[in-house]
Design a protein around this motif. Sequence first.
Motif, PDB file in Angstrom:
ATOM      1  N   ASP A 100     -18.714   5.151 -49.748  1.00  0.00           N
ATOM      2  CA  ASP A 100     -18.334   4.713 -51.106  1.00  0.00           C
ATOM      3  C   ASP A 100     -18.110   5.912 -52.018  1.00  0.00           C
ATOM      4  O   ASP A 100     -17.167   5.929 -52.820  1.00  0.00           O
ATOM      5  CB  ASP A 100     -19.427   3.835 -51.727  1.00  0.00           C
ATOM      6  CG  ASP A 100     -19.608   2.494 -51.054  1.00  0.00           C
ATOM      7  OD1 ASP A 100     -18.645   1.946 -50.485  1.00  0.00           O
ATOM      8  OD2 ASP A 100     -20.752   1.972 -51.112  1.00  0.00           O
ATOM      9  N   LEU A 104     -24.594   2.749 -53.597  1.00  0.00           N
ATOM     10  CA  LEU A 104     -23.362   3.282 -53.012  1.00  0.00           C
ATOM     11  C   LEU A 104     -23.678   4.090 -51.760  1.00  0.00           C
ATOM     12  O   LEU A 104     -24.638   4.864 -51.742  1.00  0.00           O
ATOM     13  CB  LEU A 104     -22.603   4.160 -54.012  1.00  0.00           C
ATOM     14  CG  LEU A 104     -22.035   3.461 -55.247  1.00  0.00           C
ATOM     15  CD1 LEU A 104     -21.336   4.471 -56.147  1.00  0.00           C
ATOM     16  CD2 LEU A 104     -21.085   2.344 -54.859  1.00  0.00           C
ATOM     17  N   ARG A 141     -18.873   4.725 -59.563  1.00  0.00           N
ATOM     18  CA  ARG A 141     -17.570   5.000 -58.950  1.00  0.00           C
ATOM     19  C   ARG A 141     -16.645   5.695 -59.949  1.00  0.00           C
ATOM     20  O   ARG A 141     -15.956   6.658 -59.609  1.00  0.00           O
ATOM     21  CB  ARG A 141     -16.926   3.709 -58.450  1.00  0.00           C
ATOM     22  CG  ARG A 141     -17.485   3.189 -57.154  1.00  0.00           C
ATOM     23  CD  ARG A 141     -16.696   1.958 -56.675  1.00  0.00           C
ATOM     24  NE  ARG A 141     -17.080   1.580 -55.350  1.00  0.00           N
ATOM     25  CZ  ARG A 141     -17.817   0.508 -55.058  1.00  0.00           C
ATOM     26  NH1 ARG A 141     -18.235  -0.312 -56.022  1.00  0.00           N
ATOM     27  NH2 ARG A 141     -18.123   0.232 -53.807  1.00  0.00           N
ATOM     28  N   SER A 163     -12.748  -3.158 -57.292  1.00  0.00           N
ATOM     29  CA  SER A 163     -13.147  -1.757 -57.512  1.00  0.00           C
ATOM     30  C   SER A 163     -11.961  -0.822 -57.310  1.00  0.00           C
ATOM     31  O   SER A 163     -11.792   0.151 -58.050  1.00  0.00           O
ATOM     32  CB  SER A 163     -14.291  -1.373 -56.576  1.00  0.00           C
ATOM     33  OG  SER A 163     -15.444  -2.119 -56.879  1.00  0.00           O
ATOM     34  N   ASP A 164     -11.149  -1.118 -56.320  1.00  0.00           N
ATOM     35  CA  ASP A 164      -9.965  -0.298 -56.053  1.00  0.00           C
ATOM     36  C   ASP A 164      -9.014  -0.333 -57.254  1.00  0.00           C
ATOM     37  O   ASP A 164      -8.517   0.711 -57.688  1.00  0.00           O
ATOM     38  CB  ASP A 164      -9.265  -0.787 -54.783  1.00  0.00           C
ATOM     39  CG  ASP A 164      -8.225   0.201 -54.287  1.00  0.00           C
ATOM     40  OD1 ASP A 164      -8.609   1.328 -53.924  1.00  0.00           O
ATOM     41  OD2 ASP A 164      -7.030  -0.161 -54.297  1.00  0.00           O
ATOM     42  N   ALA A 220     -11.422   2.184 -53.143  1.00  0.00           N
ATOM     43  CA  ALA A 220     -12.649   1.435 -52.830  1.00  0.00           C
ATOM     44  C   ALA A 220     -12.278   0.338 -51.857  1.00  0.00           C
ATOM     45  O   ALA A 220     -11.127  -0.119 -51.813  1.00  0.00           O
ATOM     46  CB  ALA A 220     -13.264   0.858 -54.088  1.00  0.00           C
ATOM     47  N   ASP A 242     -14.879   7.635 -51.007  1.00  0.00           N
ATOM     48  CA  ASP A 242     -13.758   6.797 -51.429  1.00  0.00           C
ATOM     49  C   ASP A 242     -13.539   6.898 -52.935  1.00  0.00           C
ATOM     50  O   ASP A 242     -12.401   7.050 -53.398  1.00  0.00           O
ATOM     51  CB  ASP A 242     -13.986   5.333 -51.038  1.00  0.00           C
ATOM     52  CG  ASP A 242     -13.840   5.073 -49.548  1.00  0.00           C
ATOM     53  OD1 ASP A 242     -13.344   5.953 -48.807  1.00  0.00           O
ATOM     54  OD2 ASP A 242     -14.256   3.979 -49.116  1.00  0.00           O
ATOM     55  N   ALA A 243     -14.614   6.822 -53.705  1.00  0.00           N
ATOM     56  CA  ALA A 243     -14.488   6.911 -55.163  1.00  0.00           C
ATOM     57  C   ALA A 243     -13.894   8.254 -55.573  1.00  0.00           C
ATOM     58  O   ALA A 243     -13.026   8.311 -56.458  1.00  0.00           O
ATOM     59  CB  ALA A 243     -15.849   6.706 -55.829  1.00  0.00           C
TER      60      ALA A 243
END
Length: 183
Positions: free
Chosen positions: A97, A93, A66, A111-112, A106, A100-101
């Motif tokens: 994903d 992933l 990510r 992760s976000d 995320a 988003d990354a």
Amino acid sequence: MTRMPLIELDEASGTAQELLTQVKKGMGAVPNMTKAMANSPATLKGYLALSGALAGGVLGRKTQERLALNLAQANGCDYCLSAHTFTAPRVGLTEQDVLDARRGTAADAKSDAILKFAAAVLESRGAVSEQDIADLRTAGVSDEEMGEIVANIALNVFTNFFNRAADVEIDFPVVDSSAVTVS
């Protein structure tokens, strides 16, 4: 066209040959980025040492991917974006994903927070705020993880800048960083 020669394994000698052999053994192939880095064995050795050390760290492969996707997007490195989009499914992933990354988000809170912190580190050149640190801690990020996040940022900025400066020919299915709008 790549701005420096790509050193092929069968044409390399000495340290460059040893390092490219190590890359082939570990990856099954020798990507163009490492062939270009082989022009300076010290550069390739440094890349392999840091990436190897971080692979054995506490951050999971999903988090590392990510971060790599997010930083490649932010730095406009189509080589790294292509390579990490190709490898992302191997660590679990999904296509969502990956998108988003690239956008710096995320689905899960930890992760976000890590991706938001990475953006803050990159934007501030490391001079993050107390709030940035507090947000990481609230998301459950440990000091060890925070150290590795910064180290992964450094590794990815290095590869992003190397590939852009050398204009390394992409040897993965090409992904264009301009094709995704980042908020």
